[in-house]
Design an enzyme around this catalytic site. Structure first.
Site, PDB file in Angstrom:
ATOM      1  N   SER A  26       0.834  -1.197   0.000  1.00  0.00           N
ATOM      2  CA  SER A  26       0.000   0.000   0.000  1.00  0.00           C
ATOM      3  C   SER A  26       0.876   1.256   0.000  1.00  0.00           C
ATOM      4  O   SER A  26       1.646   1.456  -0.937  1.00  0.00           O
ATOM      5  CB  SER A  26      -0.973  -0.047   1.183  1.00  0.00           C
ATOM      6  N   ASP A  54     -10.273  -5.531  -3.096  1.00  0.00           N
ATOM      7  CA  ASP A  54      -9.658  -4.496  -2.247  1.00  0.00           C
ATOM      8  C   ASP A  54     -10.450  -3.194  -2.397  1.00  0.00           C
ATOM      9  O   ASP A  54     -10.493  -2.607  -3.484  1.00  0.00           O
ATOM     10  CB  ASP A  54      -8.207  -4.328  -2.725  1.00  0.00           C
ATOM     11  N   HIS A  98      -7.387  -5.985   1.082  1.00  0.00           N
ATOM     12  CA  HIS A  98      -6.189  -5.163   1.308  1.00  0.00           C
ATOM     13  C   HIS A  98      -5.412  -5.615   2.555  1.00  0.00           C
ATOM     14  O   HIS A  98      -4.410  -5.004   2.906  1.00  0.00           O
ATOM     15  CB  HIS A  98      -6.640  -3.704   1.484  1.00  0.00           C
TER      16      HIS A  98
END
Lengths: 285, 285
Positions: free
Chosen positions: B151, B227, B262
């Site tokens: 991320s 996600d 995620h």
């Protein structure tokens, strides 16, 4: 569906379900996590390894940190992670200490009030929960179940296994509380849940129960020599090992892992071995 | 020893060290975790994979939930988990939002006050930290280093890799913020740390930087199609992929993983692939 699905998470090619349901045994809502491996179906049912968690834990700790599902997925093994106590009550003293009450059921049926009406984890785990799980998940095989656990959950796994011959195909434990009638954690819990009669306590002590076991144990235990609770004699795996040996019970491997602690780093390190141990007795290896 | 060792944990046959030190770059204490695989020594040095964490994380999250060390240990690969920002300051607004300030450095050197004096993570990660680590741990190989991240950490990994040709042997990212000048997270962070000049922002955007890359990228990216941040267009991996393709940069594999989210369940599921990707370019496979 008896269960509410709070989350469905893709992981390791399978699905981790975060479930809750209203339990008639505890009279409360209960949480659990269930890992369903890839390929499981009603015509190709997956056997199940139950993992009972330790003090302070919820089903999420082992799901996130134990990494058992990484090893279970390629073998086609399902994992059932029950909670460590009823939730949502507010009994006197229930939330005051981390080793008694909430998240510290010790997986027995309490006989003392106010616990007796709700802290009935032995009945919940051996009757209501498997009934509901196998009814609602036809991709799981009710005839092939093993049990395991960590610390308080290791005590739970060993005692439920020994109390219910034939219910589980094998047992394993990481750092189990192996002789609770002889350690401070067990003395506190049994006094609170069962009262002062130490003869009654013995019915819930793996080291006492193993003396009456017939046949091989199909058991694996790992203990870290750097585990502070081991050093403080809360676990006493030697007592369990000696009692099994004295009773002529074979099929037990106890391993002392040099320098390992009590944490999920220890659990995850030896997770592959515990999954394979169960898989062997469940016909997957 | 420049580092204080706050914990040494046996796991997967190696050691996980929880370290802290006083950083001259950030002017604060900094935390990091370091996994040293079994067998590493000054005469058999282990290469290093750096993993940069995402928003809100500390070095502990990936250590506990990422499970990268399980795959790194048998390959003889060390893992370095830096923190996501300086700690211990109390700058105006530093702790008010989860996507800016503490645990949200975006791994750049800030130019705006009050951040510029402390939020210098790019210099910290490329100069001070490796200098200290390789000086204090002779069992690690300073000549064989790769970088990865999740991320915001995926943004960090890609941009530090692209800004420093030759410093790292390969790059990989899970769900990276791939085009931060075009997404709300990046716009907020870059405005705060760098000011309003969008031309300046481009120097810290992987999709812009890849246009100038020479040679193969040695890159792997995984993104989950379930996600929510991907769906909200915070990640924009397609933009990075297209920019690389348009610039004639090969050696990039971008994979879209059906239904994955995620979380660390996603990271750990594909962790083996990312460790192997680095290991290949570090000469271990």
């Amino acid at each position: 569906m008896a269960f509410t699905t709070n989350a469905t998470i893709n992981t390791m090619g399978g699905k981790l379900l975060k479930l809750s349901h209203q339990s008639s045994t505890t009279g409360t809502a209960m949480n659990l996590n269930l890992f369903i491996p890839p390929g499981a179906s009603s015509s190709a049912k997956a056997p199940v390894l139950i993992y009972l968690s330790g003090l302070t834990c919820t089903p999420d700790n082992v799901s996130e940190k134990g990494f058992l599902h990484a090893h279970a997925a390629p073998l086609g093994l399902a994992l059932l992670f029950p909670d460590t106590s009823p939730r949502g009550l507010d009994l006197p003293g229930e939330h005051e200490s981390w080793d008694f009450g909430s998240a510290a059921s010790f997986y027995i049926d309490a006989s003392r009030e106010p616990w007796a009406a709700h802290y009935r984890m032995q009945s919940y785990l051996t009757t209501e929960l498997p009934g509901l799980v196998f009814q609602n998940f036809p991709e799981l095989d009710s005839g092939r179940v093993s049990i395991s656990g960590h610390s308080m959950g290791g005590h739970g796994a060993l005692t439920l296994y020994l109390k219910n011959p034939g219910m589980y195909k094998s047992v394993s434990a990481w750092a189990p509380i192996s002789n609770p009638t002889q350690c401070p954690w067990g003395e506190k819990a049994f006094t609170g849940y069962l009262g002062e009669d130490r003869e009654e306590w013995k019915k819930h002590d793996a080291t006492e129960l193993v003396k009456g076991w017939k046949g091989p144990l199909n058991g694996l235990i790992d203990v870290g020599t750097g585990d502070n609770f081991y050093k403080q004699k809360q676990l006493l795996p030697e007592n369990f090992e000696k009692a099994a040996k004295d009773a002529g019970v074979d099929g037990l491997e106890v391993r002392y892992q040099e320098g390992y602690d009590h944490s999920y780093y220890f659990i995850s390190t030896f997770g592959a071995d515990h999954v394979k141990h169960a898989a062997k007795f469940l016909g997957l290896l």
